[in-house]
Design a protein around this motif. Sequence first.
Motif, PDB file in Angstrom:
ATOM      1  N   THR A  22      14.568  60.300   0.954  1.00  0.00           N
ATOM      2  CA  THR A  22      15.433  59.791  -0.260  1.00  0.00           C
ATOM      3  C   THR A  22      14.995  58.463  -0.930  1.00  0.00           C
ATOM      4  O   THR A  22      14.071  57.884  -0.258  1.00  0.00           O
ATOM      5  N   THR A  23      15.563  58.373  -2.091  1.00  0.00           N
ATOM      6  CA  THR A  23      15.221  57.138  -2.717  1.00  0.00           C
ATOM      7  C   THR A  23      15.980  55.895  -2.316  1.00  0.00           C
ATOM      8  O   THR A  23      17.143  56.179  -1.931  1.00  0.00           O
ATOM      9  N   VAL A  24      15.482  54.716  -2.154  1.00  0.00           N
ATOM     10  CA  VAL A  24      16.462  53.732  -1.694  1.00  0.00           C
ATOM     11  C   VAL A  24      16.115  52.446  -2.731  1.00  0.00           C
ATOM     12  O   VAL A  24      15.130  52.124  -3.122  1.00  0.00           O
ATOM     13  N   THR A  25      17.160  51.920  -2.952  1.00  0.00           N
ATOM     14  CA  THR A  25      16.989  50.675  -3.609  1.00  0.00           C
ATOM     15  C   THR A  25      17.787  49.556  -2.918  1.00  0.00           C
ATOM     16  O   THR A  25      18.435  49.656  -2.157  1.00  0.00           O
ATOM     17  N   TRP A  26      17.495  48.244  -3.650  1.00  0.00           N
ATOM     18  CA  TRP A  26      17.665  47.025  -2.771  1.00  0.00           C
ATOM     19  C   TRP A  26      17.828  45.987  -3.922  1.00  0.00           C
ATOM     20  O   TRP A  26      17.011  46.067  -4.927  1.00  0.00           O
ATOM     21  N   THR A  27      18.175  44.933  -3.538  1.00  0.00           N
ATOM     22  CA  THR A  27      18.030  43.730  -4.558  1.00  0.00           C
ATOM     23  C   THR A  27      16.885  42.813  -4.219  1.00  0.00           C
ATOM     24  O   THR A  27      16.690  42.553  -3.094  1.00  0.00           O
ATOM     25  N   GLU A  28      15.902  42.677  -5.117  1.00  0.00           N
ATOM     26  CA  GLU A  28      14.667  42.017  -4.719  1.00  0.00           C
ATOM     27  C   GLU A  28      14.668  40.418  -4.169  1.00  0.00           C
ATOM     28  O   GLU A  28      15.464  39.900  -4.649  1.00  0.00           O
ATOM     29  N   PRO A  29      13.931  40.085  -3.211  1.00  0.00           N
ATOM     30  CA  PRO A  29      13.587  38.613  -2.883  1.00  0.00           C
ATOM     31  C   PRO A  29      13.317  37.851  -3.962  1.00  0.00           C
ATOM     32  O   PRO A  29      12.668  38.394  -4.785  1.00  0.00           O
ATOM     33  N   THR A  30      13.789  36.576  -3.771  1.00  0.00           N
ATOM     34  CA  THR A  30      13.151  35.601  -4.923  1.00  0.00           C
ATOM     35  C   THR A  30      12.730  34.465  -4.101  1.00  0.00           C
ATOM     36  O   THR A  30      12.947  34.155  -2.733  1.00  0.00           O
ATOM     37  N   ALA A  31      11.956  33.573  -4.824  1.00  0.00           N
ATOM     38  CA  ALA A  31      11.130  32.453  -4.201  1.00  0.00           C
ATOM     39  C   ALA A  31      11.431  31.140  -5.036  1.00  0.00           C
ATOM     40  O   ALA A  31      11.451  31.390  -6.232  1.00  0.00           O
ATOM     41  N   THR A  32      11.244  30.128  -4.444  1.00  0.00           N
ATOM     42  CA  THR A  32      11.230  28.898  -5.148  1.00  0.00           C
ATOM     43  C   THR A  32      10.066  28.087  -4.423  1.00  0.00           C
ATOM     44  O   THR A  32       9.556  28.149  -3.408  1.00  0.00           O
ATOM     45  N   ASP A  33       9.587  26.915  -5.146  1.00  0.00           N
ATOM     46  CA  ASP A  33       8.458  26.087  -4.641  1.00  0.00           C
ATOM     47  C   ASP A  33       8.471  24.676  -5.308  1.00  0.00           C
ATOM     48  O   ASP A  33       9.189  24.625  -6.126  1.00  0.00           O
ATOM     49  N   ASN A  34       8.230  23.838  -4.382  1.00  0.00           N
ATOM     50  CA  ASN A  34       8.146  22.377  -4.543  1.00  0.00           C
ATOM     51  C   ASN A  34       7.340  22.068  -6.080  1.00  0.00           C
ATOM     52  O   ASN A  34       7.600  21.034  -6.707  1.00  0.00           O
ATOM     53  N   SER A  35       6.555  23.011  -6.420  1.00  0.00           N
ATOM     54  CA  SER A  35       5.860  22.816  -7.596  1.00  0.00           C
ATOM     55  C   SER A  35       6.528  23.216  -9.033  1.00  0.00           C
ATOM     56  O   SER A  35       6.298  23.028 -10.164  1.00  0.00           O
ATOM     57  N   GLY A  36       7.582  23.981  -8.616  1.00  0.00           N
ATOM     58  CA  GLY A  36       8.562  24.476  -9.663  1.00  0.00           C
ATOM     59  C   GLY A  36       8.152  25.951  -9.971  1.00  0.00           C
ATOM     60  O   GLY A  36       8.960  26.532 -10.757  1.00  0.00           O
TER      61      GLY A  36
END
Length: 196
Positions: free
Chosen positions: A84-98
């Motif tokens: 079947t097809t599966v959906t999800w909320t995509e991960p995000t990222a932050t960094d000290n450089s902005g």
Amino acid sequence: MLAPLKLPTHSLMDLATARLAHLMSMLFNWIPSLPLSLASTMSPRQSTVDCVFNVFVIELDTIPPVIACINDVSQTVNSGVGGTTVTWTEPTATDNSGTATLTSRTHAPGSFFIVGTTEVTYTFTDGSGNSADCVFNVFVIELDTIPPVIACINDVSQTVNSGVGGTTVTGSFFNVGTTPSPGLSQLPPTTLAQSL
């Protein structure tokens, strides 16, 4: 003729200044009426040369992005569907450089997944080339909604003489009448024919 002038070795400017002072002193000897103030204004001067350079202190960014990863994702399908097809909320990222950029992912939300377990990887990278991964699993679980298929048998009849009250059928005793099969409550009842 001028007498040779012996001076310590200095810069060219020092040598020229000293030579000029020597010539002026001889000129005063030849021309006594020349004001002495002219000689007093000529004093030896030292020349300077500057060396200018910069010191660069460069900070190296060795800290990878910080990812807000997600948990494993589960999806159920009926037996025999295959996936079947599966959906999800995509991960995000932050960094000290902005800035943290999504540089790769093995699957996107809405992709088709077969029954079983599939690993999904997201990679984020900052401007200095530091990267971090988010790894989670997609479980596609097949639900068995189909009941068993039974190869059932026909009703079993057994005759007995009048007054006996019952008989054994394949090892079990049955009274005259209709009795469900022992231990198999889901099976249809077994009918025992009553003799006339």
